[in-house]
Every structure is written in structure tokens, then in C-alpha cells.
Scaffold this motif. Structure first.
Motif, mmCIF file in Angstrom:
data_model
loop_
_atom_site.group_PDB
_atom_site.id
_atom_site.type_symbol
_atom_site.label_atom_id
_atom_site.label_comp_id
_atom_site.label_asym_id
_atom_site.label_seq_id
_atom_site.Cartn_x
_atom_site.Cartn_y
_atom_site.Cartn_z
ATOM 1 N N ALA A 1 1.013 -1.054 0.099
ATOM 2 C CA ALA A 1 0.022 -0.017 -0.018
ATOM 3 C C ALA A 1 0.787 0.979 -0.038
ATOM 4 O O ALA A 1 2.051 1.076 0.321
ATOM 5 N N LYS A 2 0.327 2.236 -0.367
ATOM 6 C CA LYS A 2 0.974 3.538 -0.299
ATOM 7 C C LYS A 2 1.271 4.086 0.941
ATOM 8 O O LYS A 2 2.304 4.983 0.994
ATOM 9 N N THR A 3 0.125 4.064 1.904
ATOM 10 C CA THR A 3 0.430 4.384 3.250
ATOM 11 C C THR A 3 0.401 3.705 4.254
ATOM 12 O O THR A 3 -0.129 2.345 3.957
ATOM 13 N N LYS A 4 0.802 3.792 5.432
ATOM 14 C CA LYS A 4 0.921 2.658 6.525
ATOM 15 C C LYS A 4 -0.495 2.371 6.974
ATOM 16 O O LYS A 4 -0.830 1.496 7.153
ATOM 17 N N SER A 5 -1.386 3.266 7.108
ATOM 18 C CA SER A 5 -2.926 2.665 7.447
ATOM 19 C C SER A 5 -3.384 1.970 6.501
ATOM 20 O O SER A 5 -4.138 1.042 6.875
ATOM 21 N N GLU A 6 -3.236 2.599 5.279
ATOM 22 C CA GLU A 6 -3.839 1.528 4.154
ATOM 23 C C GLU A 6 -3.150 -0.084 4.103
ATOM 24 O O GLU A 6 -4.024 -0.684 4.011
ATOM 25 N N CYS A 7 -1.862 0.076 4.473
ATOM 26 C CA CYS A 7 -1.341 -1.239 4.443
ATOM 27 C C CYS A 7 -1.995 -2.254 5.647
ATOM 28 O O CYS A 7 -2.058 -3.259 5.589
ATOM 29 N N ALA A 8 -2.146 -1.420 7.008
ATOM 30 C CA ALA A 8 -2.813 -2.130 8.000
ATOM 31 C C ALA A 8 -4.039 -2.677 7.963
ATOM 32 O O ALA A 8 -4.500 -3.543 8.410
ATOM 33 N N THR A 9 -4.782 -1.869 7.222
ATOM 34 C CA THR A 9 -6.186 -2.157 6.842
ATOM 35 C C THR A 9 -6.248 -3.508 6.140
ATOM 36 O O THR A 9 -6.853 -4.595 6.001
ATOM 37 N N LYS A 10 -5.303 -3.455 4.920
ATOM 38 C CA LYS A 10 -5.197 -4.732 3.949
ATOM 39 C C LYS A 10 -4.644 -5.817 4.742
ATOM 40 O O LYS A 10 -5.010 -7.029 4.447
#
Length: 272
Positions: free
Chosen positions: A41-50
Motif C-alpha cells: 500500500a502507499k500509506t501505513k494505515s492503508e497497509c494495516a487495513t489490507k
């Protein structure tokens, strides 16, 4: 302060290409090394969600609750008629039916699947050894042989194992049962004098050739009864075993041997 991730949630780190990568351990290989799946993901929060979504998709489903009220008799009948019988030879069907309908169901059939215990089954096996024989008690006694009890266990264990697969019960209660010894009967070999007396009597009874063939080749009775003249090569003495005769529900049935090894060539001994 950022919330610390708990063990087993996976890991997130920033890659050299400025993207965030999340990794989650899904298992281990033969060498004990972890096997992972990842998300980007481009951001850490988006990565955490995925990563959280990945964990949910990989998480083992919660097993269904056992279905109460199913009687062992009903399940055994369904298991045998639907899963086993279509793939069994006629004589093997008879063995299963004797075990299920003459022994297991009369003793345990009214027990509910989810309430059947190892102790119930162990007591059942003990009663079979003590007074489980239904016929020929005058010849063999009241109890069943170790081999027969072990065969009944094999059938019951397989049926309950399928019930576990179908989520009808959590565990197989037959797993912990102690079985009678599997020690085979000691083979009794006839002495030469006994063989001679047997053949003399067989000649008087009109079955000399059949008995002589059995003694000289080791063929089973069903294999001998299924022989045809075309199976014998008169020049070489090679005898082809291609079929067998067995009794199914009172009728004689001819069928191929059970295994490939059963289909074989036997060389008859030369005439003395």
C-alpha cells in the motif's frame, strides 16, 4: 505513542520504493521456516487495513456445532448405504452388514452420536468377547474371536470418523478403545500320514482330484471351484487363476479375484 502490534498480527515496514508492506505468517515449510503472504500500500494505515483483511481471509473457520439428536443407528445406515456399499464387492457387503445390523446397531444403535462415549464402545467390545456370537455357539463358544471384534471396530471407527468429517461430532469416540490382540491363529500343518488318509477318504467320497489339487497348489476352495478346462495348458501344466466362486445370500456367485495378485499362474507339479 503509536499502538504496539501484538504477536501474530503480522508485521508492517517501509520498503525502499517508499511503499508500505505488510507480512503475515501462514505456516511453516518442511525445514521449519515461516511461509508468509504480503500486501502492499502507499500509506501505513492503508497497509494495516489490507493486512487485517488478509488475516481474516486466512483465519480458519469456526467449526459448526454438532447436530444433536442423531441416533447412531440412523447414521450407520446412511453411512453404509450412501458412502460404502456402492464401492464394495457382494461378499464384502455381507461382512459390513453383519457387523452393522447384527452387532453394532442392536447394542448401540439408540445412542445419540454426540453422547456416545469411548466407555460405551469399550463395554460393547467386552460384551462381544463374552457373549457376542449369534450362531454355532455349540462349536465355538459364546464369545466372538479377536479378529471379528477388531473387524467390528474397524467398521464403527470408520463410520464415526466420517461423522467427524461431516461436523456431526467433534471427535471420534472409538479412537481411545483398547482392542483384543491381533495375534493370528497358529497354523496347523497336516502330517504326511494324515494327508494320505485324507486322500484315501476323498477318493471314496468322489472329490479326490479337487482335494489333491488343493494340497499340491495351495489354491483356495473358491478358486478351485471356479476353474475351467481352458484355464489349463496341458503341455506346460500352467494353470491360470482368473476367477473365484463365493456364496452371497445363499447363491453362488463367480467374480474376479479381489486383487491383481490374486490373478496368477500356478504350475502344476509333474506326475510322479
Amino acid at each position: 505513542m503509536a499502538k504496539r502490534r501484538t504477536r501474530g498480527d503480522g508485521s508492517i515496514h517501509l520498503r525502499k520504493d517508499s511503499r508500505w508492506e505488510g507480512r503475515y505468517v501462514v505456516g511453516y515449510d518442511d525445514k521449519g521456516l515461516p511461509v508468509t503472504k504480503n500486501v502492499l500500500a502507499k500509506t501505513k494505515s492503508e497497509c494495516a487495513t489490507k493486512l487485517a483483511q488478509l488475516r481474516e481471509t486466512l483465519r480458519a473457520p469456526t467449526p459448526d456445532q454438532p447436530k444433536p439428536g442423531i441416533f447412531l443407528a440412523d447414521w450407520l445406515d446412511l453411512w453404509y448405504q450412501g458412502y460404502k456399499k456402492p464401492n464394495l464387492r457382494p461378499n464384502t457387503q455381507m461382512s459390513y452388514e453383519r457387523r452393522i445390523y447384527q452387532h453394532i446397531i442392536p447394542a448401540l444403535g439408540q445412542a445419540q452420536l454426540d453422547k456416545l462415549t469411548t466407555a460405551d464402545i469399550q463395554d460393547f467390545y467386552a460384551s462381544l468377547k463374552k457373549c457376542g456370537r449369534l450362531i454355532r455357539t455349540d462349536l465355538y463358544g459364546d464369545g466372538l474371536s479377536n479378529q471379528t471384534v477388531r473387524g467390528i471396530h474397524t467398521t464403527l471407527h470408520a463410520a464415526l470418523g466420517k461423522a467427524v468429517e461431516e461436523n456431526l461430532i467433534f471427535r471420534n469416540p472409538a479412537d481411545g478403545c483398547k482392542l483384543p490382540s491381533a495375534k493370528p491363529r497358529e497354523m496347523k500343518v497336516l502330517e504326511p500320514e494324515e494327508i494320505q488318509r485324507l486322500l484315501i477318504q476323498a477318493r471314496e467320497d468322489g472329490c479326490y482330484e479337487l482335494l489333491l489339487l488343493e494340497l499340491s497348489t495351495g489354491l483356495r476352495r473358491g478358486e478351485i471351484c471356479a476353474l475351467q478346462w481352458d484355464d489349463l495348458d496341458m503341455k506346460t501344466g500352467a494353470l491360470q487363476v482368473e476367477r473365484q466362486v463365493h456364496r452371497v445370500r445363499g447363491e453362488l456367485v463367480v467374480s474376479p479375484p479381489k486383487t491383481k495378485a490374486g490373478r496368477r499362474t500356478v504350475l502344476l507339479p509333474p506326475r510322479s
